[in-house]
Motif scaffolding. Structure first.
Motif, PDB file in Angstrom:
ATOM      1  N   LEU A   1       0.750  -2.422   2.003  1.00 58.11           N
ATOM      2  CA  LEU A   1       0.812  -1.902   0.631  1.00 58.11           C
ATOM      3  C   LEU A   1       1.992  -2.513  -0.122  1.00 58.11           C
ATOM      4  O   LEU A   1       1.877  -2.827  -1.314  1.00 58.11           O
ATOM      5  CB  LEU A   1       0.910  -0.378   0.646  1.00 58.11           C
ATOM      6  CG  LEU A   1      -0.318   0.368   1.190  1.00 58.11           C
ATOM      7  CD1 LEU A   1      -0.038   1.871   1.240  1.00 58.11           C
ATOM      8  CD2 LEU A   1      -1.553   0.080   0.358  1.00 58.11           C
TER       9      LEU A   1
ATOM     10  N   THR B   1      -7.488  -0.521   4.210  1.00 58.86           N
ATOM     11  CA  THR B   1      -6.384  -1.453   3.940  1.00 58.86           C
ATOM     12  C   THR B   1      -6.133  -2.375   5.118  1.00 58.86           C
ATOM     13  O   THR B   1      -6.089  -3.601   4.978  1.00 58.86           O
ATOM     14  CB  THR B   1      -5.101  -0.667   3.608  1.00 58.86           C
ATOM     15  OG1 THR B   1      -5.342   0.185   2.481  1.00 58.86           O
ATOM     16  CG2 THR B   1      -3.954  -1.613   3.287  1.00 58.86           C
TER      17      THR B   1
ATOM     18  N   PRO C   1       1.470   6.214  -3.895  1.00 55.98           N
ATOM     19  CA  PRO C   1       1.565   5.046  -4.787  1.00 55.98           C
ATOM     20  C   PRO C   1       2.915   4.937  -5.496  1.00 55.98           C
ATOM     21  O   PRO C   1       3.415   3.838  -5.708  1.00 55.98           O
ATOM     22  CB  PRO C   1       0.426   5.279  -5.789  1.00 55.98           C
ATOM     23  CG  PRO C   1      -0.540   6.165  -5.087  1.00 55.98           C
ATOM     24  CD  PRO C   1       0.298   7.057  -4.226  1.00 55.98           C
ATOM     25  N   ARG C   2       3.505   6.060  -5.841  1.00 58.76           N
ATOM     26  CA  ARG C   2       4.799   6.020  -6.516  1.00 58.76           C
ATOM     27  C   ARG C   2       5.890   5.542  -5.569  1.00 58.76           C
ATOM     28  O   ARG C   2       6.820   4.829  -5.977  1.00 58.76           O
ATOM     29  CB  ARG C   2       5.133   7.398  -7.079  1.00 58.76           C
ATOM     30  CG  ARG C   2       4.134   7.852  -8.148  1.00 58.76           C
ATOM     31  CD  ARG C   2       4.359   9.289  -8.565  1.00 58.76           C
ATOM     32  NE  ARG C   2       5.711   9.486  -9.028  1.00 58.76           N
ATOM     33  CZ  ARG C   2       6.455  10.547  -8.729  1.00 58.76           C
ATOM     34  NH1 ARG C   2       5.971  11.498  -7.961  1.00 58.76           N
ATOM     35  NH2 ARG C   2       7.685  10.654  -9.200  1.00 58.76           N
TER      36      ARG C   2
ATOM     37  N   ARG D   1       1.777  -4.879  -3.505  1.00 58.27           N
ATOM     38  CA  ARG D   1       2.409  -4.444  -4.748  1.00 58.27           C
ATOM     39  C   ARG D   1       3.552  -5.355  -5.181  1.00 58.27           C
ATOM     40  O   ARG D   1       3.696  -5.677  -6.355  1.00 58.27           O
ATOM     41  CB  ARG D   1       2.930  -3.001  -4.573  1.00 58.27           C
ATOM     42  CG  ARG D   1       3.588  -2.435  -5.836  1.00 58.27           C
ATOM     43  CD  ARG D   1       2.593  -2.306  -6.966  1.00 58.27           C
ATOM     44  NE  ARG D   1       3.164  -1.690  -8.147  1.00 58.27           N
ATOM     45  CZ  ARG D   1       3.314  -2.305  -9.315  1.00 58.27           C
ATOM     46  NH1 ARG D   1       2.966  -3.573  -9.439  1.00 58.27           N
ATOM     47  NH2 ARG D   1       3.812  -1.664 -10.350  1.00 58.27           N
TER      48      ARG D   1
ATOM     49  N   ALA E   1      -1.193   0.170 -12.592  1.00 58.46           N
ATOM     50  CA  ALA E   1      -0.977   1.026 -11.431  1.00 58.46           C
ATOM     51  C   ALA E   1      -1.354   0.260 -10.170  1.00 58.46           C
ATOM     52  O   ALA E   1      -2.147  -0.666 -10.210  1.00 58.46           O
ATOM     53  CB  ALA E   1      -1.844   2.286 -11.542  1.00 58.46           C
ATOM     54  N   PRO E   2      -0.748   0.611  -9.003  1.00 64.15           N
ATOM     55  CA  PRO E   2      -1.132  -0.045  -7.766  1.00 64.15           C
ATOM     56  C   PRO E   2      -2.632   0.068  -7.533  1.00 64.15           C
ATOM     57  O   PRO E   2      -3.246   1.094  -7.802  1.00 64.15           O
ATOM     58  CB  PRO E   2      -0.341   0.744  -6.707  1.00 64.15           C
ATOM     59  CG  PRO E   2       0.785   1.357  -7.441  1.00 64.15           C
ATOM     60  CD  PRO E   2       0.266   1.637  -8.823  1.00 64.15           C
ATOM     61  N   LYS E   3      -3.233  -1.008  -7.044  1.00 66.30           N
ATOM     62  CA  LYS E   3      -4.673  -1.020  -6.772  1.00 66.30           C
ATOM     63  C   LYS E   3      -4.913  -0.465  -5.373  1.00 66.30           C
ATOM     64  O   LYS E   3      -4.578  -1.081  -4.375  1.00 66.30           O
ATOM     65  CB  LYS E   3      -5.213  -2.454  -6.875  1.00 66.30           C
ATOM     66  CG  LYS E   3      -4.999  -3.074  -8.256  1.00 66.30           C
ATOM     67  CD  LYS E   3      -5.693  -2.266  -9.348  1.00 66.30           C
ATOM     68  CE  LYS E   3      -5.665  -2.967 -10.681  1.00 66.30           C
ATOM     69  NZ  LYS E   3      -4.304  -3.062 -11.229  1.00 66.30           N
ATOM     70  N   TRP E   4      -5.489   0.725  -5.318  1.00 64.79           N
ATOM     71  CA  TRP E   4      -5.724   1.364  -4.031  1.00 64.79           C
ATOM     72  C   TRP E   4      -7.149   1.126  -3.580  1.00 64.79           C
ATOM     73  O   TRP E   4      -8.080   1.112  -4.383  1.00 64.79           O
ATOM     74  CB  TRP E   4      -5.477   2.874  -4.140  1.00 64.79           C
ATOM     75  CG  TRP E   4      -4.055   3.165  -4.438  1.00 64.79           C
ATOM     76  CD1 TRP E   4      -3.502   3.379  -5.662  1.00 64.79           C
ATOM     77  CD2 TRP E   4      -2.986   3.224  -3.511  1.00 64.79           C
ATOM     78  NE1 TRP E   4      -2.161   3.578  -5.549  1.00 64.79           N
ATOM     79  CE2 TRP E   4      -1.815   3.490  -4.237  1.00 64.79           C
ATOM     80  CE3 TRP E   4      -2.911   3.079  -2.130  1.00 64.79           C
ATOM     81  CZ2 TRP E   4      -0.584   3.627  -3.642  1.00 64.79           C
ATOM     82  CZ3 TRP E   4      -1.677   3.213  -1.529  1.00 64.79           C
ATOM     83  CH2 TRP E   4      -0.540   3.481  -2.270  1.00 64.79           C
TER      84      TRP E   4
ATOM     85  N   VAL F   1       5.375   3.476  -3.008  1.00 59.93           N
ATOM     86  CA  VAL F   1       5.133   2.038  -2.839  1.00 59.93           C
ATOM     87  C   VAL F   1       5.718   1.276  -4.019  1.00 59.93           C
ATOM     88  O   VAL F   1       6.312   0.205  -3.865  1.00 59.93           O
ATOM     89  CB  VAL F   1       3.631   1.761  -2.684  1.00 59.93           C
ATOM     90  CG1 VAL F   1       3.344   0.262  -2.695  1.00 59.93           C
ATOM     91  CG2 VAL F   1       3.104   2.386  -1.399  1.00 59.93           C
ATOM     92  N   ASP F   2       5.575   1.822  -5.195  1.00 57.36           N
ATOM     93  CA  ASP F   2       6.138   1.205  -6.391  1.00 57.36           C
ATOM     94  C   ASP F   2       7.664   1.159  -6.330  1.00 57.36           C
ATOM     95  O   ASP F   2       8.288   0.163  -6.700  1.00 57.36           O
ATOM     96  CB  ASP F   2       5.703   2.008  -7.619  1.00 57.36           C
ATOM     97  CG  ASP F   2       5.184   1.120  -8.745  1.00 57.36           C
ATOM     98  OD1 ASP F   2       4.773  -0.015  -8.464  1.00 57.36           O
ATOM     99  OD2 ASP F   2       5.197   1.579  -9.896  1.00 57.36           O
TER     100      ASP F   2
ATOM    101  N   LEU G   1      -7.759   5.276   3.643  1.00 55.08           N
ATOM    102  CA  LEU G   1      -6.770   4.336   3.126  1.00 55.08           C
ATOM    103  C   LEU G   1      -6.302   3.393   4.230  1.00 55.08           C
ATOM    104  O   LEU G   1      -6.215   2.172   4.030  1.00 55.08           O
ATOM    105  CB  LEU G   1      -5.576   5.102   2.550  1.00 55.08           C
ATOM    106  CG  LEU G   1      -4.397   4.247   2.067  1.00 55.08           C
ATOM    107  CD1 LEU G   1      -4.811   3.348   0.907  1.00 55.08           C
ATOM    108  CD2 LEU G   1      -3.218   5.132   1.675  1.00 55.08           C
TER     109      LEU G   1
END
Length: 650
Positions: free
Chosen positions: A603, A559, A310-311, A607, A623-626, A313-314, A555
């Motif tokens: 992803l 996704t 997630p970090r 984001r 935070a990103p929605k997983w 992707v951010d 995931l």
């Protein structure tokens, strides 16, 4: 995250308002409060730590890690602490003053008297700048997402760039993910003035290929590489310097020269995996022991990687499928936790010394053309065409199919799945919106650009621009920034690169021996095991994780099989199901790599596209929605699509 962003307007209407700049800043996550600069028709924002210079005529904003400030100060007869060094260089030489800088930089300069905007990035693209607009109005930013909110700029995703991403795994310059936004290519300067925008190269890699003997060249190569490492250590306190160590020849060379230059044990950082196919900690240990380095290692688990995703992707505001970013981030964090502030990296060695396995493979393929064309076309090719397409004889068919192609298509034969065997997996509407051969057009443009007589040097140039400038540098710099450390690349030193460009091609790859001159120049430095090891590459076992790890598998399925992902219109019905099927039955990481590329795209879209809007007041930085991760992966039913044989790769 660091950010430089700004606006300049030459039209008679009022100058850019602060609100427009605020909307741009809001597009980028985790930007610290910084400084806003306003000078007539020019407004900009810079994060803390970015250099700002101001004189009555010139404002300079420089996101820089320049290593020759002393030399530049001496040139001008100034003290190193001179606060307006770049402005003084500009006054002396104009926009091309940037050719004198060494190291990393992205510079935005506004000259009030001439109403001139100058944008420039370093020689190889360590730092980035993006821009959008025309001769009447121009917006720029170090992060591409910021420009989605610039006045008059379309926030639409560019379909051709998506298509490039699906094939390359990254977005090649000057393209960006967004329509109307361009990235400044490495070694270029953009000048906007008097209703005209001019983009020019101030530096490029050349290959004059002088005739110099091996005996003369080897010591020069060593001394230039040593000087590059010494220059990369400029200004770094001994306790704060370290190096990535993969166990390969380039990172080992950097660690060795660090040790000899400083006279102290280097701090070297490595990561490993349970999967031995991807683990090189053993070779890294050989180098560490050989040089007496302090070796820090960490075993990366799939749970570690999933937690870091997630970090990433951010942090990446453009789709970026290089899965080794996961390992690079964790390695950089390991260094940060040990108090290291700047890491040296070995990126670029393959591309200047001739170290990639693909260069040797191309030599093998090129030998086919030594056979007289009458024999090739009249006997060999018809005979091979009659062989079975699968089984032990299929290899001969693939060899001939690849060997008969011209470069650079021969070089990229097994790549560009979605432009070749997988083109029919794309949605018909998406196929109609893109040019099928567009990725090959990118290759052809770069391959034809350098002044080089040998085909090998054209391939080296191609890799320097794409593999390094568009891919590896973004991977390392963005993950290092996310980890809170700096990074320098001594093997991309301009003087060193230019020297290798002047070497004859057979001093890089002679026969089937890669790094011919390099091995002789550094035989006294490196451990014999390091010089003899096969090229491994810094990979991460994401394909196996997508198949075997419950979290990664869930995931990917949740996704990519979601209605939200299907609605993008990139893939035709049933295509994802087919790729999952092929991934299950194919033991290689090939189809897992394709699924990873698609997963990162979705992803990123969620984001940085779905989660953004042009109205800064409505921004939400949660935070990103997983997708939820169930105990085991679920396979959802879908419409059957085209079936591909695992052996039928491009």
């Amino acid at each position: 995250m660091r950010l430089t962003a700004g606006l300049a307007c030459w039209r008679p209407e009022e100058p850019p308002r602060a609100a427009a700049l605020k909307r741009m800043i809001a597009q980028v996550p985790d930007v610290e409060p910084g400084t806003t600069v306003s000078e007539g028709r020019f407004s900009a924002f810079i994060s803390p730590g970015i250099r700002i210079e101001s004189t009555p005529d010139v404002v300079v904003l420089a996101d820089e890690d320049v290593t020759n400030l002393d030399e530049l100060s001496s040139l001008l007869g100034l003290r190193r602490s001179e606060p307006n060094l770049f402005a003084a260089l500009y006054d002396m030489e104009g926009p091309t003053f940037v050719r004198r800088l060494r190291g990393a930089f992205a510079i935005a300069l506004w000259e009030a008297r001439q109403q001139r905007l100058v944008l420039a990035v370093d020689h190889v693209g360590i730092r980035r700048l993006h821009y959008a607009g025309d001769a009447g109005s121009m917006a720029f930013a170090s992060r591409v997402a910021a420009l989605r909110a610039a006045p008059g700029v379309s926030a639409d995703v560019d379909l051709t760039s998506v298509y490039h991403y699906l094939n390359f795994g990254y977005t090649p310059a000057p393209h960006t993910p967004f329509a109307g936004v361009r990235r400044l290519p490495p070694g270029h300067v953009l000048v906007v003035q008097d209703g005209r925008a001019t983009l020019e190269a101030y530096w490029d890699m050349t290959y004059p290929e002088h005739t110099v003997s091996e005996r003369q060249s080897a010591p020069v190569l060593y001394s230039l590489t040593e000087a590059a490492v010494k220059r990369a250590l400029t200004g770094i306190d001994g306790k704060e310097r370290g190096a990535f160590l993969s166990g390969g020849t380039d990172s080992s060379t950097v660690v060795g020269l660090m040790t000899r230059t400083t006279g102290e044990p280097a701090h070297a950082f490595s990561i490993g995996f349970d999967d031995r196919r991807y683990d090189e900690v053993g070779y890294a240990g050989i180098t560490a022991r050989h040089f007496g380095a302090t070796h820090h290692t960490r075993l990366v688990t799939p749970d570690d990687a999933l937690a870091a995703l997630p970090r990433l992707v951010d942090a990446y505001d453009e789709p970026f499928a290089n899965s080794s970013a996961l390992g690079t981030l964790i390695c950089a964090e390991l260094a940060r936790d040990q108090g290291v502030g700047v890491l040296l990296a070995g990126d670029g060695g393959d591309e200047i010394f001739g170290g990639n396995e693909r260069y040797r493979t191309d030599r093998v393929l090129a030998r086919y053309h030594r056979i007289p064309s009458l024999v090739r076309r009249g006997a060999i090719e018809p005979l091979v065409a009659a062989l079975p397409a699968i089984g032990p004889l299929a290899r001969a068919r693939r060899y001939i199919a690849r060997a008969t192609l011209p470069n650079p298509r021969r070089f990229y034969f097994y790549e560009f799945f979605f432009a070749q065997a997988g083109f029919d997996l794309l949605d018909p509407g998406f196929r109609a919106a893109v040019e099928r051969d567009a990725p090959f057009g990118v290759l052809d443009t770069q391959f034809a650009r350098p002044a080089a007589t040998s085909e090998l040097n054209r391939l080296l140039y191609l890799d320097l621009k794409l593999t390094i400038g568009d891919n590896d540098l973004l991977k390392v710099t963005r993950t290092a920034e996310l980890a809170g450390v700096g990074v320098r690349f001594p093997l991309l030193d301009v003087a060193l690169a230019e020297f290798t460009g002047a070497l004859a091609a057979d001093l890089k790859v002679r026969g089937l021996e890669k790094r011919y001159l390099f091995k002789r120049a550094f035989a006294s430095l490196l451990a014999p095991e390091t010089l003899a090891k096969a090229k491994h590459g810094f990979g991460v076992p994401t394909s196996a994780w997508l198949r075997d790890h419950p979290g990664f598998r869930a995931l990917a399925h949740d996704t990519l099989l979601s209605a939200r992902a299907r609605a993008r219109g990139y893939l035709r019905a049933g295509a994802i199901e087919e790729l999952f099927r092929l991934h299950r039955i194919d033991p290689t990481p090939y189809y897992g790599g394709l699924l990873w590329t698609l997963l990162v795209l979705e992803l990123w879209q969620r984001r940085h596209v779905d989660g953004r809007c042009a109205d800064a007041g409505s921004m939400s930085w949660g935070a990103p929605k997983w997708p939820p991760i169930p105990p085991r992966a679920r396979t959802r039913p879908g419409t059957p699509g085209p079936r591909l044989d695992p052996g039928a790769r491009p």
